[in-house]
Design an enzyme around this catalytic site. Structure first.
Site, mmCIF file in Angstrom:
data_model
loop_
_atom_site.group_PDB
_atom_site.id
_atom_site.type_symbol
_atom_site.label_atom_id
_atom_site.label_comp_id
_atom_site.label_asym_id
_atom_site.label_seq_id
_atom_site.Cartn_x
_atom_site.Cartn_y
_atom_site.Cartn_z
ATOM 1 N N TYR A 30 0.841 -1.215 0.000
ATOM 2 C CA TYR A 30 0.000 0.000 0.000
ATOM 3 C C TYR A 30 0.872 1.259 0.000
ATOM 4 C CZ TYR A 30 -3.351 -3.493 1.738
ATOM 5 O OH TYR A 30 -4.123 -4.616 1.908
ATOM 6 N N TRP A 34 -3.908 6.153 2.770
ATOM 7 C CA TRP A 34 -5.249 5.563 2.901
ATOM 8 C C TRP A 34 -6.039 6.312 3.961
ATOM 9 C CZ3 TRP A 34 -2.486 2.702 -0.301
ATOM 10 C CH2 TRP A 34 -3.150 1.807 -1.141
ATOM 11 N N TRP A 36 -8.901 5.818 6.259
ATOM 12 C CA TRP A 36 -9.078 5.546 7.700
ATOM 13 C C TRP A 36 -7.790 5.088 8.360
ATOM 14 C CZ3 TRP A 36 -11.957 0.819 10.128
ATOM 15 C CH2 TRP A 36 -11.695 -0.360 9.437
ATOM 16 N N ASP A 37 -6.854 4.537 7.580
ATOM 17 C CA ASP A 37 -5.525 4.239 8.146
ATOM 18 C C ASP A 37 -4.930 5.509 8.746
ATOM 19 O OD1 ASP A 37 -6.004 2.259 5.919
ATOM 20 O OD2 ASP A 37 -4.129 1.422 6.684
ATOM 21 N N TYR A 83 0.976 -0.484 -7.864
ATOM 22 C CA TYR A 83 -0.330 -0.670 -7.239
ATOM 23 C C TYR A 83 -1.437 -0.743 -8.284
ATOM 24 C CZ TYR A 83 -4.200 -0.280 -4.047
ATOM 25 O OH TYR A 83 -5.345 -0.544 -3.348
ATOM 26 N N GLN A 109 -14.138 5.633 2.793
ATOM 27 C CA GLN A 109 -13.860 4.634 3.834
ATOM 28 C C GLN A 109 -14.481 5.126 5.147
ATOM 29 O OE1 GLN A 109 -9.587 3.798 3.980
ATOM 30 N NE2 GLN A 109 -9.951 1.724 3.242
ATOM 31 N N GLY A 169 -13.891 -0.814 4.422
ATOM 32 C CA GLY A 169 -12.615 -1.079 5.083
ATOM 33 C C GLY A 169 -12.423 -2.566 5.344
ATOM 34 N N ASP A 171 -12.626 -5.316 3.155
ATOM 35 C CA ASP A 171 -12.760 -5.568 1.723
ATOM 36 C C ASP A 171 -13.441 -6.883 1.340
ATOM 37 O OD1 ASP A 171 -11.009 -3.499 2.243
ATOM 38 O OD2 ASP A 171 -9.635 -3.981 0.612
ATOM 39 N N ARG A 206 -5.174 -13.338 0.440
ATOM 40 C CA ARG A 206 -5.769 -12.201 -0.285
ATOM 41 C C ARG A 206 -7.119 -12.598 -0.885
ATOM 42 N NH1 ARG A 206 -3.756 -7.649 1.013
ATOM 43 N NH2 ARG A 206 -4.720 -6.837 -0.868
ATOM 44 N N GLU A 402 -0.132 -6.922 9.429
ATOM 45 C CA GLU A 402 -1.429 -6.321 9.123
ATOM 46 C C GLU A 402 -2.552 -7.034 9.893
ATOM 47 O OE1 GLU A 402 -1.996 -6.584 4.929
ATOM 48 O OE2 GLU A 402 -3.671 -5.160 4.869
HETATM 49 C C1 GLC Z 1 -6.920 -3.053 2.960
HETATM 50 C C2 GLC Z 1 -7.899 -3.009 4.125
HETATM 51 C C3 GLC Z 1 -8.368 -1.585 4.336
HETATM 52 C C4 GLC Z 1 -7.154 -0.688 4.537
HETATM 53 C C5 GLC Z 1 -6.124 -0.832 3.411
HETATM 54 C C6 GLC Z 1 -4.813 -0.132 3.694
HETATM 55 O O1 GLC Z 1 -7.523 -2.685 1.770
HETATM 56 O O2 GLC Z 1 -8.995 -3.855 3.921
HETATM 57 O O3 GLC Z 1 -9.224 -1.500 5.446
HETATM 58 O O4 GLC Z 1 -7.541 0.640 4.637
HETATM 59 O O5 GLC Z 1 -5.844 -2.188 3.215
HETATM 60 O O6 GLC Z 1 -4.279 -0.575 4.904
#
Ligand code: GLC
Length: 437
Positions: A30, A34, A36-37, A83, A109, A169, A171, A206, A402
């Protein structure tokens, strides 16, 4: 446990993932910002450098659209090619109100920023810089909530909905399976695309490729209608009022009301949203048989009857009556007695449970952070402590991953957690747990 080292290591994770203005969730998997992260990441930054938390939120809101949407990914860099789906696939500028830069995705999110702002403010009540920041960011967060109520509440019930699983969030949670199965993709209907996640992380941890095709289908449906058109609500085969997202929105509304009252901002509009949301949530999302909250499938016209981690989050938002909260507490205690670490993300007794695969079973530290605080607010300190200790133990023995294996016997055989390593919100949750000793 070498707790001192754990705290220092957690700070190192945030340092490593800091990108001069914002923090990526993890390298490789990632590589952007992001939504909500970033909220949870601020929890960790605040103890070493509150300025970084401010920068983090400013960078995130630099991607906000004119209609108020706060996208789920902000592509601060357009050179990062590892990505998918990248900025050129999302094409956020199909919507004229999307900033030209930074580019972003076209979905959102969970709206954590209100309660994160309150958390930072309560920990730094006298910081003048932070007070000035609150005055700037407050109306942006309100604008975001307004977007959710205006564009994502087709029945005007006070419950927002999502048209893509990534918005939740969570997925690939089994919650979305039935809705996704409504999507039938004809040969040649999707453009050719290449996933990147499965070449970076273990494919068995995944989402499957069938799921992925459907994610892409829904993305393209959103794009066709500039990501905010009414047609999306009318046409999407996937339309869900997620209990967790609504609980988080309610929690953040309350934080905005608390902050607004202190700062003398007008909170009338937020209070109206809040009243209606609370009423509808309590009516529509509790399932007496499951003894848990559930998401509501708006397209199918029914609750999604599964026991899943999102159904615990209303306790964090102060939504349940004591009786309901006790049932949630009992649910967790049973799992603990059956030698599961808390809190598995899906019903361990369901055939859909998969302890390794992302949101179909594993434990997520930032979810534990919310559940810990929810349990504590209702006086379930013992269970709260188990949640905290389990999180510390898992991260301490398996690393800053994670997500994690819930079954104790199985976890004890493992050397690592699952998914990405050196993970930011895992580190932040640990840091904040330490400071709340
Ligand atoms: C994944 C998670 C999501 C999070 C992202 C980055 O997509 O499901 O909740 O925001 O990874 O960590």
């Amino acid at each position: 446990m070498y707790l001192e080292n754990l705290l220092a290591d957690a700070h190192k994770v945030l340092e490593k993932n800091w990108k001069d203005g914002f923090t990526i969730p993890t390298h490789n998997l990632y590589p952007f910002q992001w939504n909500w992260d970033s909220g949870f990441i601020c929890l960790g930054h605040q103890y070493k450098d509150l300025g970084r938390a401010i920068q983090e939120l400013n960078a995130l809101f630099s991607g906000q659209w004119e209609n108020g949407l706060l996208p789920h990914i902000i592509f601060h860099s357009e050179n990062e090619k590892t990505y998918f789906p990248n900025f050129d696939f999302w094409e956020s500028n199909v919507n004229p109100g999307a900033p030209h830069r930074p580019k972003s995705s076209g979905i959102t999110q969970p709206a954590v920023h209100g309660f994160i702002l309150e958390n930072l403010w309560r920990n730094h009540p006298e910081d003048e810089n932070f007070k000035a920041f609150i005055k700037e960011i407050f109306s942006k967060i309100v604008h975001y909530h307004r977007f959710l109520y205006q564009y994502r509440d087709p029945q005007q019930e006070g419950l927002m909905c999502i048209f893509h699983p990534w918005e939740s969030g969570r997925d690939n949670s089994p919650l979305w399976d039935e809705s996704l199965n409504r999507i039938h993709i004809k040969a040649g209907e999707l453009p050719h695309y290449q996933r990147r996640d499965t070449s970076i992380a273990d494919p068995s941890e995944r989402p499957t490729s069938d799921q992925y095709d459907r994610y892409v289908y829904l993305l393209l449906l959103g794009k066709k209608y500039q990501y905010d058109g009414k047609e999306i609500m009318a046409e999407s085969p996937f339309l869900v009022q997620d209990d967790m997202m609504n609980a988080i929105l309610i929690k953040s509304n309350q934080s905005l009301i608390n902050i607004g009252k202190q700062f003398g901002f007008d909170v009338g509009e937020i209070e109206e949203w809040q009243q209606q949301s609370l009423r509808s949530f309590r009516e529509k999302c509790w399932n007496a048989e499951l003894q848990m909250y559930t998401a509501f499938d708006l397209r199918g016209g029914k609750q999604i009857c599964e026991k899943e981690i999102g159904g615990l989050i209303p306790i964090f938002a102060g939504i349940p009556e004591m009786e309901q909260a006790s049932l949630l507490n009992e649910y967790l205690n049973n799992l603990h007695n059956r030698r599961y670490y808390l809190c598995p993300s899906f019903d361990v007794d369901s055939p859909k449970y998969d302890s390794k695969r992302y949101w179909r079973g594993p434990i997520w530290p930032h979810m534990n952070w919310m559940i810990y605080h929810g349990l504590e607010q209702y006086g379930f300190q013992e269970t709260a402590n188990i949640v905290k200790l389990d999180t510390l133990k898992l991260v301490n023995s398996l690393g800053f991953y994670e997500y994690f294996e819930p079954q104790k016997e199985k976890a004890e055989q493992l050397k690592t957690g699952y998914g990405g390593d050196v993970f930011s919100w895992t580190a932040s949750s640990i840091i904040d747990f330490f400071h709340k000793e």
